[in-house]
Write an enzyme that holds these catalytic residues in place. Sequence first.
Site, mmCIF file in Angstrom:
data_model
loop_
_atom_site.group_PDB
_atom_site.id
_atom_site.type_symbol
_atom_site.label_atom_id
_atom_site.label_comp_id
_atom_site.label_asym_id
_atom_site.label_seq_id
_atom_site.Cartn_x
_atom_site.Cartn_y
_atom_site.Cartn_z
ATOM 1 N N LYS A 30 -46.585 -70.689 -76.566
ATOM 2 C CA LYS A 30 -45.443 -70.011 -76.519
ATOM 3 C C LYS A 30 -44.448 -70.484 -75.348
ATOM 4 O O LYS A 30 -44.997 -70.968 -74.457
ATOM 5 C CB LYS A 30 -45.468 -68.594 -76.593
ATOM 6 C CG LYS A 30 -45.471 -67.960 -74.994
ATOM 7 C CD LYS A 30 -45.515 -66.367 -75.038
ATOM 8 C CE LYS A 30 -45.983 -66.230 -73.722
ATOM 9 N NZ LYS A 30 -45.853 -64.859 -73.224
ATOM 10 N N LYS A 77 -41.532 -69.242 -69.130
ATOM 11 C CA LYS A 77 -40.837 -69.670 -67.901
ATOM 12 C C LYS A 77 -41.880 -69.857 -66.694
ATOM 13 O O LYS A 77 -41.300 -70.586 -65.743
ATOM 14 C CB LYS A 77 -39.952 -68.295 -67.346
ATOM 15 C CG LYS A 77 -40.739 -67.002 -67.186
ATOM 16 C CD LYS A 77 -40.049 -65.855 -66.700
ATOM 17 C CE LYS A 77 -39.996 -64.378 -67.383
ATOM 18 N NZ LYS A 77 -41.099 -63.663 -67.269
ATOM 19 N N LYS A 91 -54.136 -64.619 -68.020
ATOM 20 C CA LYS A 91 -53.695 -64.992 -66.611
ATOM 21 C C LYS A 91 -55.168 -65.111 -65.596
ATOM 22 O O LYS A 91 -54.832 -65.637 -64.778
ATOM 23 C CB LYS A 91 -52.893 -63.595 -66.236
ATOM 24 C CG LYS A 91 -51.463 -63.680 -66.797
ATOM 25 C CD LYS A 91 -50.459 -63.100 -66.053
ATOM 26 C CE LYS A 91 -49.117 -63.313 -66.290
ATOM 27 N NZ LYS A 91 -48.051 -62.381 -66.108
HETATM 28 P P1 TYM Z 1 -42.193 -61.067 -69.818
HETATM 29 O O1 TYM Z 1 -41.342 -61.148 -68.542
HETATM 30 O O2 TYM Z 1 -43.118 -62.041 -70.163
HETATM 31 O O3 TYM Z 1 -41.176 -61.381 -70.855
HETATM 32 C C1 TYM Z 1 -39.728 -60.720 -71.151
HETATM 33 C C2 TYM Z 1 -39.377 -60.289 -72.738
HETATM 34 O O4 TYM Z 1 -39.495 -61.546 -73.397
HETATM 35 C C3 TYM Z 1 -40.388 -61.791 -74.419
HETATM 36 N N1 TYM Z 1 -40.577 -63.152 -74.519
HETATM 37 C C4 TYM Z 1 -40.746 -63.983 -75.636
HETATM 38 N N2 TYM Z 1 -40.341 -63.405 -76.752
HETATM 39 C C5 TYM Z 1 -40.389 -64.596 -77.818
HETATM 40 N N3 TYM Z 1 -40.778 -65.764 -77.554
HETATM 41 C C6 TYM Z 1 -41.240 -66.167 -76.245
HETATM 42 N N4 TYM Z 1 -41.627 -67.332 -76.114
HETATM 43 C C7 TYM Z 1 -41.460 -65.300 -75.318
HETATM 44 N N5 TYM Z 1 -41.760 -65.080 -73.842
HETATM 45 C C8 TYM Z 1 -41.598 -64.129 -73.621
HETATM 46 C C9 TYM Z 1 -41.318 -60.739 -74.275
HETATM 47 O O5 TYM Z 1 -42.057 -60.349 -75.376
HETATM 48 C C10 TYM Z 1 -40.541 -59.813 -73.278
HETATM 49 O O6 TYM Z 1 -40.111 -59.000 -74.354
HETATM 50 N N6 TYM Z 1 -44.806 -56.990 -69.577
HETATM 51 C C11 TYM Z 1 -43.764 -57.652 -69.665
HETATM 52 C C12 TYM Z 1 -42.571 -56.797 -68.886
HETATM 53 C C13 TYM Z 1 -42.483 -55.458 -68.940
HETATM 54 C C14 TYM Z 1 -41.968 -54.470 -69.759
HETATM 55 C C15 TYM Z 1 -42.220 -53.334 -69.239
HETATM 56 C C16 TYM Z 1 -41.455 -54.794 -70.960
HETATM 57 C C17 TYM Z 1 -43.008 -54.721 -67.946
HETATM 58 N N7 TYM Z 1 -42.867 -53.367 -68.088
HETATM 59 C C18 TYM Z 1 -41.964 -52.015 -70.068
HETATM 60 C C19 TYM Z 1 -40.989 -53.614 -71.960
HETATM 61 C C20 TYM Z 1 -41.497 -52.343 -71.343
HETATM 62 C C21 TYM Z 1 -43.656 -58.981 -69.682
HETATM 63 O O7 TYM Z 1 -44.215 -59.720 -69.023
HETATM 64 O O8 TYM Z 1 -42.358 -59.768 -70.305
#
Ligand code: TYM
Length: 331
Positions: A196, A199, A114
């Site tokens: 990957k 969004k 990032k």
């Molecule tokens: P985020 O918002 O990027 O993504 C949300 C969840 O989706 C999963 N994910 C994917 N899984 C498979 N293939 C993909 N292409 C893909 N893109 C996203 C992510 O692994 C995630 O599970 N840091 C986290 C948000 C967060 C969080 C937390 C998660 C903040 N605090 C506490 C768990 C517990 C994040 O940026 O996810």
Amino acid sequence: MEEKKRIFSGMQPSGELTLGNYLGALKNWIKLQDEYDCMYSVMNMHAITVRQEPAELRKRSMEVLMQYMACGIDPEKSILFFQSHVPAHAELAWVLSCNAQMGELSRMTQFKDKSKKHADNINAGLFTYPVLMAADILLYQADLVPVGNDQLQHIELTRDIANRFNHHYGDTFTVPEPYIGKAGARVMSLQSPENKMSKSDPNPNGYVWLLDPEEVIIKKFKRAVTDSESEVRASEDKPGVTNLLTIYAAVTGKTVEEAEKEFAGQGYGTFKQAVGEAVAAELAPVRKRYEELAKDKAYVEEVYKKGAETAAKIAYKTLGKVYRKIGFVAR
Ligand code: TYM
């Protein structure tokens, strides 16, 4: 009665939820609801580590919550809330940041990625992001955190911080384990399968949005990048086809080997059409429920308000314990 184990997870409302979010996380969240005490939050405090347009962020945060519900997160079973509605997240994050090292934070790949992508805004929040994430999880004494592969490093850091704190101050936090599903833990872009599915991808053909209409989903799969061969087979040198096979397996519950057999001898055209149809069929009810929910703002509001109230009770119990352990004078 034995107490159920606790689950915590969340997503950032930094863009539209994609098939990657669904297969990597949401689909597992739904499955785990009966067996565990689940808490699912919209991580809006995390989202502001990257510049957001305020009105957009507010709107998208609501949409993400409604998408959780439309996918099947049931407010009768799980606690749903916005992260910013429980101030204890920020409070614990401060204490944990005094127990996290600059060195370990600078090794986080998400921070490195990032900071490259947003070179004009490498803010301190982007750097301490994983500490806030550790606070999210540890506040609720979560046993399991269902996430996609890309979050493993953050969970590992959460475990390190929890162990370190417990070691210094005595047993305080449950040390959480990641929960990664069998298929779909890393869904790749349909246009550039070496990256990957994300969004924040500027090319909408690279990702499937959870609320894309059926014909759009099918069209995106038809356009998916494959390779110059014609054999439907998973292999490292066939990232496009492998990704489509994985998606098909995750959606249908079949294994990749079973999917390979099913499409043996058939061209990419038939295969891509079938994957598109399977995904469209899985997401059609989500879209329908979403449209219903979008008409019932009062109900949605009741869900997240009640959710924050329940979450706050659990969170402040942990925070009280932490403050006592570290020597803060009681109020
Ligand atoms: P985020 O918002 O990027 O993504 C949300 C969840 O989706 C999963 N994910 C994917 N899984 C498979 N293939 C993909 N292409 C893909 N893109 C996203 C992510 O692994 C995630 O599970 N840091 C986290 C948000 C967060 C969080 C937390 C998660 C903040 N605090 C506490 C768990 C517990 C994040 O940026 O996810």
